[in-house]
Scaffold this motif. Sequence first.
Motif, PDB file in Angstrom:
ATOM      1  N   GLY A   1       0.820  -1.213   0.000  1.00 56.11           N
ATOM      2  CA  GLY A   1       0.000   0.000   0.000  1.00 56.11           C
ATOM      3  C   GLY A   1       0.843   1.247   0.000  1.00 56.11           C
ATOM      4  N   SER A   2       1.873   1.273   0.818  1.00 53.22           N
ATOM      5  CA  SER A   2       2.745   2.434   0.859  1.00 53.22           C
ATOM      6  C   SER A   2       3.560   2.556  -0.409  1.00 53.22           C
TER       7      SER A   2
ATOM      8  N   PHE B   1       6.875  10.035   0.351  1.00 50.98           N
ATOM      9  CA  PHE B   1       7.578   9.052   1.180  1.00 50.98           C
ATOM     10  C   PHE B   1       7.056   7.662   0.835  1.00 50.98           C
ATOM     11  N   HIS B   2       7.925   6.825   0.284  1.00 48.39           N
ATOM     12  CA  HIS B   2       7.607   5.426   0.001  1.00 48.39           C
ATOM     13  C   HIS B   2       8.445   4.543   0.926  1.00 48.39           C
ATOM     14  N   ARG B   3       7.802   3.664   1.627  1.00 48.93           N
ATOM     15  CA  ARG B   3       8.535   2.720   2.463  1.00 48.93           C
ATOM     16  C   ARG B   3       9.076   1.595   1.563  1.00 48.93           C
ATOM     17  N   THR B   4      10.351   1.381   1.626  1.00 46.61           N
ATOM     18  CA  THR B   4      10.986   0.354   0.807  1.00 46.61           C
ATOM     19  C   THR B   4      11.830  -0.553   1.692  1.00 46.61           C
ATOM     20  N   ASN B   5      12.150  -1.706   1.154  1.00 43.64           N
ATOM     21  CA  ASN B   5      13.086  -2.618   1.798  1.00 43.64           C
ATOM     22  C   ASN B   5      14.253  -2.851   0.849  1.00 43.64           C
TER      23      ASN B   5
ATOM     24  N   PHE C   1      14.815  -5.134  -1.128  1.00 44.61           N
ATOM     25  CA  PHE C   1      14.418  -5.680  -2.431  1.00 44.61           C
ATOM     26  C   PHE C   1      13.795  -4.601  -3.307  1.00 44.61           C
ATOM     27  N   THR C   2      12.874  -3.829  -2.754  1.00 49.14           N
ATOM     28  CA  THR C   2      12.153  -2.832  -3.560  1.00 49.14           C
ATOM     29  C   THR C   2      12.920  -1.520  -3.698  1.00 49.14           C
ATOM     30  N   LYS C   3      13.992  -1.343  -2.926  1.00 49.31           N
ATOM     31  CA  LYS C   3      14.712  -0.069  -2.946  1.00 49.31           C
ATOM     32  C   LYS C   3      15.292   0.239  -4.311  1.00 49.31           C
ATOM     33  N   VAL C   4      15.848  -0.760  -4.984  1.00 56.37           N
ATOM     34  CA  VAL C   4      16.491  -0.519  -6.271  1.00 56.37           C
ATOM     35  C   VAL C   4      15.451  -0.146  -7.335  1.00 56.37           C
ATOM     36  N   PHE C   5      14.270  -0.749  -7.295  1.00 56.75           N
ATOM     37  CA  PHE C   5      13.226  -0.414  -8.262  1.00 56.75           C
ATOM     38  C   PHE C   5      12.702   1.004  -8.013  1.00 56.75           C
ATOM     39  N   GLN C   6      12.581   1.374  -6.737  1.00 58.42           N
ATOM     40  CA  GLN C   6      12.155   2.729  -6.416  1.00 58.42           C
ATOM     41  C   GLN C   6      13.207   3.746  -6.846  1.00 58.42           C
ATOM     42  N   SER C   7      14.476   3.379  -6.751  1.00 60.60           N
ATOM     43  CA  SER C   7      15.543   4.292  -7.169  1.00 60.60           C
ATOM     44  C   SER C   7      15.485   4.555  -8.663  1.00 60.60           C
ATOM     45  N   LEU C   8      15.124   3.540  -9.468  1.00 56.78           N
ATOM     46  CA  LEU C   8      15.000   3.744 -10.908  1.00 56.78           C
ATOM     47  C   LEU C   8      13.893   4.743 -11.226  1.00 56.78           C
TER      48      LEU C   8
END
Length: 881
Positions: A2-3, A365-369, A371-378
Motif C-alpha cells: 500500500g505504501s 515518502f515510500h517505504r521500501t526494503n 528488495f524494492t529499494k532498487v526499483f524505487q531508485s529507478l
Amino acid sequence: MGSLMRSEQMVLCQLFLQSESAYSCVSELGELGLVQFRDLNPDVNAFQRKFVSEVRRCDEMERKLRYIEREIKKDKIPVLDLGDNPDAPAPREMIDLEASFEKLENELREVNSNNEALNKNFLELTELKHILRKTQQFFDEHERSLQADAQEALVHQDQLEQQQQALHLGFVAGVILRERVPAFERMLWRACRGNVFLKQAQIDVPLSDPVTGDEVWKSVFIIFFQGDQLKTRVKKICEGFRATLYPCPESAAERREMAMGVMTRIEDLKTVLSQTTDHRHRVLVLAAKNIKNWFIKVKKIKAIYHMLNMFNLDVTQKCLIAECWCATADLDKVHHALKRGQERSGSNVPSILNRMATSQKPPTFHRTNKFTKVFQSLIDAYGISSYQEINPAPFSIITFPFLFSVMFGDFGHGFIMFLAALWMVLRERQLQAKKSDNEIWNMFFGGRYLILMMGAFSVYAGLLYNDIFSKSINVFGSSWSVPSGVYFFNDSVDNWLTSATLEPSPYHLFENKSGRYYLPYNETTSSFSGSPYPFGLDPVWAIATNKLTFINSFKMKLSIILGVVHMMFGIWLGLLNHTFFNQAINIFCEFIPQVLFLSCTFLYLVVEIIYKWVSWSAREPNLDTLTGCSPNLLIGMINMYLFTGGQYNNTLDPITHTNYTCSSANPLFGQEGEFVQKFLVIIIAVCIPWLLVPKPFLLWRRGVSKKSFKPTHQQQAELDDEPVSNGLFAMHQADELLRAEGFGADVPEQEEKESIGDIVVHQAIHTIEFCLGCISHTASYLRLWALSLAHGQLSEVLWSMVLKIGFTMNTGYFGAVVIVAAFPFWACLTVAVLLAMEGLSAFLHTLRLHWVEFNSKFYKGEGYAFEPFTFEHLLDDTPVE
C-alpha cells in the motif's frame, strides 16, 4: 504494498519543546529517522542563529579528530570498527570530549615536534659522520700522492715548495642532494673561474627527511680554495643550492676525535628516538580504538544543533517551536520518542505535538526494503512522484525484468547473470561489512536484486526462445520432419538433401546439390505435423534457411503486442489517479479519448495480429475460390486509413495447378470488416478535438483553474484542538479534507495565476504529444525485437567463429586441444560482450521504455522526496576507512 503503491499520508506537525529537553528530543528523533524538519528561519544568516557557537565547537572537534586520524593513517595503525552506534552524548559531555580531544591533539603535536627535532639532529649527525669519513679518505689520498711525488728524484725544488703551500689551502665540506651535483659543479667552475677544486663522493645509504619522512640520496663534497673572496663566493653558491655545510677539522687526530663523539651522540639519539616513537605509537593505538565512535558522536552533536538552528524561540525564550513533516502512521512513534527525550533530559514539562492543516505540498515518502529499494531508485531517477500519485515502482518489479528478458533472452547468459546476483544476495552481509569504495562495484551490489530478477526472467525467455548460448535443444521432439521421398534423387549420393525451407505451404521447397525441387502438399509428404512444439520454439528452426524470416516476423509482432499492452496499462493507471484526486474533468477529457485513440489505432492492430495467428494457416488454401491466404497487416492498415477495401487477387496456374500466388491486399475480415475500420478511423478523428478543446473550456468555466486548499478559521481551530499526546485522534480527517479540495492533484498552486491562453497552449502541447507519442512509442517498442535479434546473432557469431572451429575439425585429438584452447577466449568474450555490454545495452533500453513510453501515460513526477532527519547515514559517512 500500500505504501509502495501510493506514498504515505503525510501530516505537518508543530512541536513545542522545552529548552532543556530540546536537545534530547531531537536526538531521539534523529535515532528514529521519521520526521523532516522545516527551516523556520530561512531569512536568518547561518552565523546569526542561536546555536552557531555550538556548531563551531563541533567543527573544531572534527578538525582535531581529522588531525588524529591522519596521524593514525601515517603510522598505518588499523582502526577498530565494531559497527557500534553510540548515542548522541548529552550537552554536558561535550565539554569532556573537547577537553579529551584538546589534550590528545596537544600531546601528539608535542611528540611530533620533539620527534621532528630529534630526527633533524639525527640527520645532521649522520651527515657529519659521512663527511668525516669521506674527507678523511680525500686527505689520505692527497698525502699519498704528495709522498709519491717527493720520492721522485727529478722533482724540482720549486714544485715541492708549491705542493707544500697547497696543503695550507682553505676548504669547506658539506652534503648536497645527489641530483644537484652536476649543476653545482658547473656553477662553481663558472663563478670561481676554475680556481677551486671540488671533490665529491656519494653516500651509499639513503637518508630520511625529518619533515616529510621520505628517503633522499645525498653526496658529500669538499671544496678547496685560496683566499677569503673565493670562500665567500663558495658559501653563497652552497647556500643557493641548499647544500648543508659542516665544520671539518684540518688535522687527522681532531677528525678522529670528532667522529668518535658523533658516533656516541648518534647512539644516544637512537635510544631517545625509539622511546619517543613507542610513546607516540601507544597514544595512537589507544586513539584508533575510539576514533570511529568519536566521529559519530561529534557528527550527531553537530546534526542536532544544526536542526535546533532551524527552530524558533517563543517570546519567553524558554520554549523552542519546530515544524516537521511526518507520516500519519508514525505519529505514535514520534510521540514516544519525544517522551523518551524528555525523560533523558530530566525535564518535568512534556513536549507537545500538534497537527497542522496546510496548503503546502507534502513530501513523497515510500517505504521500501532492500528488495524494492532498487526499483524505487529507478523511478526516482526519472522524477519523484507527486504526493499520493500512483507509483510505477511496484509494477516495474515485474515489467522491468520481463522486458529486459525479451531483449536478452538466452538461457545460458541469463543463468550466469542469475548465479552472479545470487552470490551477492547470499553473501550480502559479508560484502556490506567490507564497505568498498569502488563505485562500479557498489552500483552492481546495490542492484543485486534487480540483476537477480533480470537473470531469472532471462532464463525463462531463453527457454521460450529455445536459445542456450545460441544453440537449441530438442527435448520434446520436433514437430517437423523431412519427407522420405526427398532424401535421394535418382539414387545418387551427390543429390543428398543439404537444406530445407520450413514452410507448411502447398509446395515445399527443398534444395540439394543438383538444384531445387518442389514437392506437392499432401498429408503423407507434409514436413509439419500440425501440432506445435509443446513449450517454446521448435528446435528445428535453428537449422532452417528461413530462420531469420520467421523469427523476425514473430518477435516484431510480439514486440508490438507487448508495447501496446504496456502503454494501455499505463493509461488505465492514470484513471486510478483521476478517481483518487476526484478529477472528473481529466476522466472525461483525457482518459476516455486516450483509451479510444490507442484502442482504435494500435490495439486494433494487436487484435489483427492475434486474429491472423489464430484464424489463418498456410496449410489451408482454397484452390477453388483462391481464398485463404493470410493478409498483409501493413497493407491492411494503410487501406484502413485510406478507406480502401482489400480484394482477393490470388492466382493459380489453371493447367498445372501450380505457382499458387497470394495477394498482399487480401482483407483480414472480408468485405464486412470495411465498415468497422471506417468507424474506427472516425473515432480516431473525433478523439483529437476531444482531447484539445473540452478541458480548457471547462477550466475556464470553473474560474481558470482549481484553487489550492485554504482551511477556514473553524477548520484550523478544530485541527489545532486535537493534540497527539495520547496518540488517539482522527488522523484521516485532514487528509480527506485536503483531497476533497483537490490537494495533490495535477493542477499546481501556480495555476491560480495561469491565463486561459496558457491553459489552451498547455493542452495543445499535451494533445500533440500524446497523439504523436502513440505512434512513436509503439515504434519504440520494436527495440525489443531489434535487441533480441542483435543478441542472438552476436551469440551465434561468437560460437561459429571461436568455439565451433574445434568441433568441426576431423583431426582427432587435435580438435579437442583446439576446443580447450578456444574455450577461455569464448568464455571471456561471452562475459565481456554478451553479458556486460549487451546486458548494459538491454538495461538502458528497458529503462527508456519505462521512463518515456510507460511513465508518460500517467506519471507526473513533480513531487519532492521525504528526507527525514536521521543519524543512519553517519555510520557510512565517517571518514575513517
